[in-house]
Write a protein that holds these residues in place. Sequence first.
Motif, mmCIF file in Angstrom:
data_model
loop_
_atom_site.group_PDB
_atom_site.id
_atom_site.type_symbol
_atom_site.label_atom_id
_atom_site.label_comp_id
_atom_site.label_asym_id
_atom_site.label_seq_id
_atom_site.Cartn_x
_atom_site.Cartn_y
_atom_site.Cartn_z
ATOM 1 N N ILE A 1 0.902 -1.219 -0.040
ATOM 2 C CA ILE A 1 -0.016 -0.236 -0.026
ATOM 3 C C ILE A 1 0.863 1.135 -0.098
ATOM 4 C CG2 ILE A 1 -1.705 1.289 1.332
ATOM 5 C CD1 ILE A 1 -2.663 -1.593 2.236
ATOM 6 N N THR A 2 1.945 1.306 0.668
ATOM 7 C CA THR A 2 3.001 2.360 0.862
ATOM 8 C C THR A 2 3.435 2.707 -0.409
ATOM 9 O OG1 THR A 2 3.202 1.986 3.097
ATOM 10 C CG2 THR A 2 4.938 3.410 2.062
ATOM 11 N N LYS B 1 4.706 1.584 11.437
ATOM 12 C CA LYS B 1 3.872 2.406 12.178
ATOM 13 C C LYS B 1 3.991 4.021 11.403
ATOM 14 C CE LYS B 1 3.638 0.118 16.666
ATOM 15 N NZ LYS B 1 3.970 0.344 17.998
ATOM 16 N N LEU B 2 5.103 4.065 10.777
ATOM 17 C CA LEU B 2 5.402 5.564 10.168
ATOM 18 C C LEU B 2 4.933 5.600 8.583
ATOM 19 C CD1 LEU B 2 8.762 6.220 11.639
ATOM 20 C CD2 LEU B 2 6.436 7.142 12.426
ATOM 21 N N SER B 3 4.437 4.401 8.171
ATOM 22 C CA SER B 3 4.068 4.186 6.808
ATOM 23 C C SER B 3 3.250 5.310 6.420
ATOM 24 C CB SER B 3 3.619 2.948 6.370
ATOM 25 O OG SER B 3 2.294 2.698 6.921
ATOM 26 N N TRP B 4 2.524 6.018 7.210
ATOM 27 C CA TRP B 4 1.402 7.096 6.766
ATOM 28 C C TRP B 4 2.284 8.486 6.379
ATOM 29 C CZ3 TRP B 4 2.367 11.636 9.610
ATOM 30 C CH2 TRP B 4 2.891 11.536 10.593
ATOM 31 N N LEU C 1 2.009 12.499 3.293
ATOM 32 C CA LEU C 1 2.412 13.917 3.139
ATOM 33 C C LEU C 1 3.043 14.288 2.134
ATOM 34 C CD1 LEU C 1 3.834 13.910 7.063
ATOM 35 C CD2 LEU C 1 1.591 14.705 6.123
ATOM 36 N N ILE C 2 3.304 13.394 1.096
ATOM 37 C CA ILE C 2 3.854 13.569 -0.095
ATOM 38 C C ILE C 2 3.375 15.074 -0.743
ATOM 39 C CG2 ILE C 2 4.568 12.992 -2.470
ATOM 40 C CD1 ILE C 2 5.024 10.170 -1.388
#
Length: 419
Positions: free
Chosen positions: A104-105, A326-329, A333-334
């Motif tokens: 997904i990332t 946990k930081l894949s979100w 922010l791109i």
Amino acid sequence: MFKNLYAVFIFFIFIAIYYAGSFTRIPFADCVGFVHSVELGEYKTVATAITHILYVNTAILLKNITGLDGIATSRLLIIGSAAATVSVIYLTVKSITKTDWVSITAAFVFGFSFSFWRNAEIVEVYTYNCLWLSLFFFSMVKTFTEHKKNYIILSGLFLGLSLWLHIQNILLIPALLVFLYYFRNEKKYAYPSLIIFVVLFLLLTVINVSQGLSFNSPYTSEGEDWIQNTFKKTPTQYLIDFVQSFAYLIYNFNIFVFFGIMGMIALYKSDKKMFFVFFAGAVCVYGFSTFYAVSDNYVFFLPFNMIFALSIGYGLSLPKYVTLKKLSWVCLLIPLFYFVSYKAAFLTEKGRNFHAAKEYKGGLNYYLVPWMNNNVGILEFIIDKKKSPDPMRWMTNGANDYIKLLKSKGYTEEEIKKL
């Protein structure tokens, strides 16, 4: 039945994102020529480097089926194929990594990459081209990871069809040949794959020659000398091109460039066959795109960018980076990165000067943010007889032809300026 549900969600998410940012008025570059061809509704019968026969004919067919006008049809094809490409990127990374969050990332990173996102917001051939190439990459990966031999045949089919969209895709022939070499013992699948590809490739020349065009017409652009100019650059210009290519890479993938590089190194160590297949294609595309003497060479990196997005996914899946889940979100922010870059450019004198010089087509808005809503339109520019500091003969000719067509359908100049 639910294993590909994420791919469906990703498709509709990016349909919404790309639709929200889609052009308000027909942009500059080749956009108006494509819209005019679709609105005219005359199927292309020759395949040169600039006709993009499969793209135009698909759009015309879609227009005839839906009853939409040339602009709406083009938007539907471009956004639909762009969102589908992002979903295929997800499925391809999932086949390699078997991990949803990584896949997904990687899909979001590619979907938000500047060059691809920009081309999903304008009228161009590249997102539809990327869809077929993503299926080509998907087929090869499926063969490696899941040993599904039917995908060997599909790989030749997808790359062969892609040549009818953009002749640049011949640069991926080395990738196909290396791939088929590794599976040469699967004669039942490798030979048909090669034959299908060769037939589709040769048909480009056959249909042109049958209409009186030259043997090399599929690879040429009449009246243009981009290839010749590519070999006339000075060493300094080649060096600048090379540095610029890294700037493109960083602007497209920002911090995720690191994981792309780590992914390449890890793939080389773990699966040399898959590595060399994609390396063969990546090197050819990257090298050509870097030095090709056109002002918009950033679009030619798109096949490489897809390969690099797969590498990003593989890099993120490495055990040492599992804590990053946990930081894949952060990939969300791109868009903010583009907006901040855009605002920061105005803080410099060079940025302000560049904006003023290119304001006729949107200035820094056109160059630094991918979304194109509320953009400057080419038709209004032509009708108001504005002047451009840059060469745009082909745009002017295409716009005038489209304006004439619209007037013949009863549009007034004021109505046309809004398109």
